[in-house]
Design an enzyme around this catalytic site. Structure first.
Site, PDB file in Angstrom:
ATOM      1  N   SER A   1      15.779 -75.525  -4.612  1.00 42.89           N
ATOM      2  CA  SER A   1      16.983 -76.288  -5.002  1.00 42.89           C
ATOM      3  C   SER A   1      17.520 -76.912  -3.799  1.00 42.89           C
ATOM      4  O   SER A   1      16.960 -77.949  -3.542  1.00 42.89           O
ATOM      5  CB  SER A   1      17.783 -74.969  -5.119  1.00 42.89           C
ATOM      6  OG  SER A   1      19.310 -75.440  -5.719  1.00 42.89           O
TER       7      SER A   1
ATOM      8  N   ASP B   1      12.361 -88.906   1.519  1.00 45.83           N
ATOM      9  CA  ASP B   1      12.750 -90.372   1.059  1.00 45.83           C
ATOM     10  C   ASP B   1      13.247 -91.294   2.033  1.00 45.83           C
ATOM     11  O   ASP B   1      13.115 -92.512   1.767  1.00 45.83           O
ATOM     12  CB  ASP B   1      13.666 -89.965  -0.051  1.00 45.83           C
ATOM     13  CG  ASP B   1      13.197 -89.545  -1.344  1.00 45.83           C
ATOM     14  OD1 ASP B   1      11.979 -89.448  -1.384  1.00 45.83           O
ATOM     15  OD2 ASP B   1      13.901 -89.189  -2.406  1.00 45.83           O
TER      16      ASP B   1
ATOM     17  N   LYS C   1      12.856 -76.707  -8.357  1.00 44.99           N
ATOM     18  CA  LYS C   1      14.076 -76.401  -9.246  1.00 44.99           C
ATOM     19  C   LYS C   1      15.141 -77.546  -8.788  1.00 44.99           C
ATOM     20  O   LYS C   1      15.745 -77.714  -7.832  1.00 44.99           O
ATOM     21  CB  LYS C   1      14.837 -75.095  -8.545  1.00 44.99           C
ATOM     22  CG  LYS C   1      16.094 -74.864  -9.494  1.00 44.99           C
ATOM     23  CD  LYS C   1      16.695 -73.504  -8.692  1.00 44.99           C
ATOM     24  CE  LYS C   1      18.037 -73.290  -9.582  1.00 44.99           C
ATOM     25  NZ  LYS C   1      18.873 -74.463  -9.541  1.00 44.99           N
TER      26      LYS C   1
END
Length: 552
Positions: free
Chosen positions: A295, A306, A320
């Site tokens: 999460s 990223d 998740k």
């Protein structure tokens, strides 16, 4: 509220639902989804009413309705759940990390309810409670046969109220009077310098103030001379989204997208960006992840990956990528419902399991590799969706020998640490303390009358082979070879205590250190022999390697 009053209230509520549904049914066209909802609610309410009237024994409407609700929600996903009024405080504690109590984790070990971890600086630790203390009584109530959840509720209460706890420690019985406080557990149980230039921060949760806890640690480490940083989110289950965004913001400039949520309703579609100036946007950074990072942990690790802002080391995360919102219901109950999915800056969703596609056992299906899509980081590195966050450098998980596993799961290491603590007032610091041969020999002697037998993987494989050979009528042909094989691989507990001495020593060290240095000590003690940390230091020391790992 007694059972009769609860029952009357439940039946009145159900009657109100029936009347409301009857009214609504008169307006809904037959093909409308709302008609279907209203119809089935009417059937459900009528069923409860008739059961109460005709069932041979008395029924508890609250219990029956709760079972029905929970069974219905299980058809969706594991994160959509009903929170009745009586569980609201526990839910709030889980999400905020705040509660009124004594500041101790309790649990059942060796068949007894015990203190498993008193949190440093809170009433339990300051009042002298220790790991391994058996809880006998809370105030005037004997709790020996109660479950840990009930005991936990008894220990909690408003700040500045007293509670008396009677414990057994060794052969002594001790009564301790504690004054409850507002408990706020730090999200950073440990941070420190690994060497002259590398700082380390362990981030264990994303409850209230997680970003502030990381910020304080980062600023302090930089003041100590940290020029490189390891952020450890292994085993971090996640938590508050806003805290995750602010942790990313410590390393990423203002105005950058961290995550977006996309769901069925327009009001849950939101883009979350960094809003502050970073503490350090250039410090070389490694983030440690594993299969229990979930999460919010995945949002932090994924966003930094990223933007090519950090090298990720460890193992693929849990996956998740579902967003839950809490919606109030009647009678102070709530429902935590999945309303959207997380998408990190590259555009990928990290959710690994598709709960809309169930297998024959009712479990969600993993997204197959053939359906995973490619995305690119800021520098053009290829990353995939649909399976958690994959590390830039994978380190295999450590596999412990069956004897070590047996000693730990049977709480023998735990019990020995309790006895060791009664005989030793102190030990050196977590990174200096070692289990020498004298301590280990004492542990081996202590084990002599304890039961800790186990089956090795090889022994289990041979047992399975023997079973299938008998089933398929080959046993008589190979029984001599099987007997010889079983004899050659049969384990010796005494020999295994020698063969796997080093890893058993590490388990003993971690357990003993926790008695003197608590949660912080457990983390610090584990740093010396940690493959992921060793690799992280290697990558951070080699500037060319670090830069290369962030390029396509």
């Amino acid at each position: 509220m007694n059972l009769k009053n609860r029952k009357n209230r439940s039946l009145l509520t159900i009657l109100g639902v029936i009347l409301g549904m009857t009214f609504l049914l008169s307006f809904y066209p037959k093909n409308d989804k709302l008609f279907s909802i209203a119809k089935n609610l009417d059937i459900f309410a009528s069923l409860i009413r008739e059961l109460d009237s005709y069932y041979v024994d008395e029924i508890d409407p609250d219990k029956l309705v709760s079972v029905g609700i929970n069974a219905m929600l299980e058809e969706l996903d594991p994160y959509t759940e009903f929170i009745p009024e009586e569980d609201s405080d526990d839910f709030r504690m889980m999400t905020t990390g705040e509660y009124g109590g004594i500041g101790a984790l309790i649990g059942n070990r060796t068949g007894s309810n015990m203190i498993l971890m008193p949190y440093k600086g809170f009433p339990a630790q300051e009042g002298g409670l220790r790991i391994g203390d058996e809880i006998l009584q809370v105030d005037s109530v004997n709790v020996v046969d109660k479950n840990t959840a009930d005991i936990s509720k008894m220990l909690k209460g408003p700040a500045n109220t007293d509670v008396s706890v009677t414990i057994k420690r060794g052969v002594d019985t001790v009564q301790v009077k504690l004054n409850r406080k507002k408990i706020v557990i730090s999200n950073v149980p440990y941070y420190g310098m690994l060497n002259e230039e590398t700082g380390y921060i362990k981030l264990s949760d994303f409850t209230t103030n997680a970003a502030m806890d990381v910020r304080k640690a980062l600023v302090d480490l930089k003041a100590q001379g940290a020029q490189k940083l390891i952020l450890d989110v292994r085993d971090n289950p996640g938590g508050i989204l806003r805290e995750a965004i602010e942790v990313v913001n410590l390393f990423i400039p203002r105005g950058k997208e961290v995550v977006r949520t996309i769901g069925k309703l327009q009001n849950v579609n939101t883009v979350y960006k960094t809003e502050k100036s970073p503490v350090d946007k250039n410090i070389p950074l490694v983030v440690l992840i594993n299969e229990r990072s979930a999460s919010a942990s995945e949002i932090v690790a994924g966003a930094l990956q990223d933007y090519d802002r950090a090298v990720l080391i460890g193992r693929k995360t849990f996956g998740k990528g579902l967003v839950q919102s809490t919606i109030p219901l009647s009678y102070n109950s709530q429902v935590k419902v999945t309303t959207a999915k997380y998408y990190i800056p590259s555009g990928r969703c990290i959710q690994a399991i598709d709960y809309s596609q169930k297998d024959e056992e009712g479990n969600g299906r993993n997204v197959p590799d053939s359906l995973r899509n490619e995305f690119k980081t800021k520098n053009g590195r290829i990353v995939l969706d649909g399976g958690g966050i994959e590390p830039d450098e994978e380190i295999e998980s450590k596999i412990y020998a069956p004897i070590t596993y047996s000693l730990v799961t049977r709480s023998l290491v735990f019990s020995y640490a309790n006895e060791f603590t009664l005989k030793n007032e102190s030990v050196p610091s977590p990174r200096e303390f070692q289990i020498d041969d004298q301590i280990y020999d004492d542990f081996v002697e202590w084990l002599s009358d304890k039961e800790y037998d186990y089956t090795t993987r090889v022994e289990k494989t041979i047992a399975d082979l023997e079973k299938y050979a008998e089933k398929e009528k080959y046993y008589e042909d190979i029984k001599t070879e099987l007997a010889s094989l079983k004899k050659s691989v049969g384990h010796s507990k005494e020999q295994d205590l020698v063969t796997f001495k080093d890893e058993i020593k590490e388990a003993l060290k971690d357990e003993i250190v926790s008695r003197y240095y608590y949660q912080e000590g457990i983390v610090e003690a584990s740093l010396n022999k940690d493959a992921e940390i060793e690799k992280s230091i290697q990558v951070l020391r080699d500037q060319n390697l670090y830069a290369m790992m962030l390029k396509p």
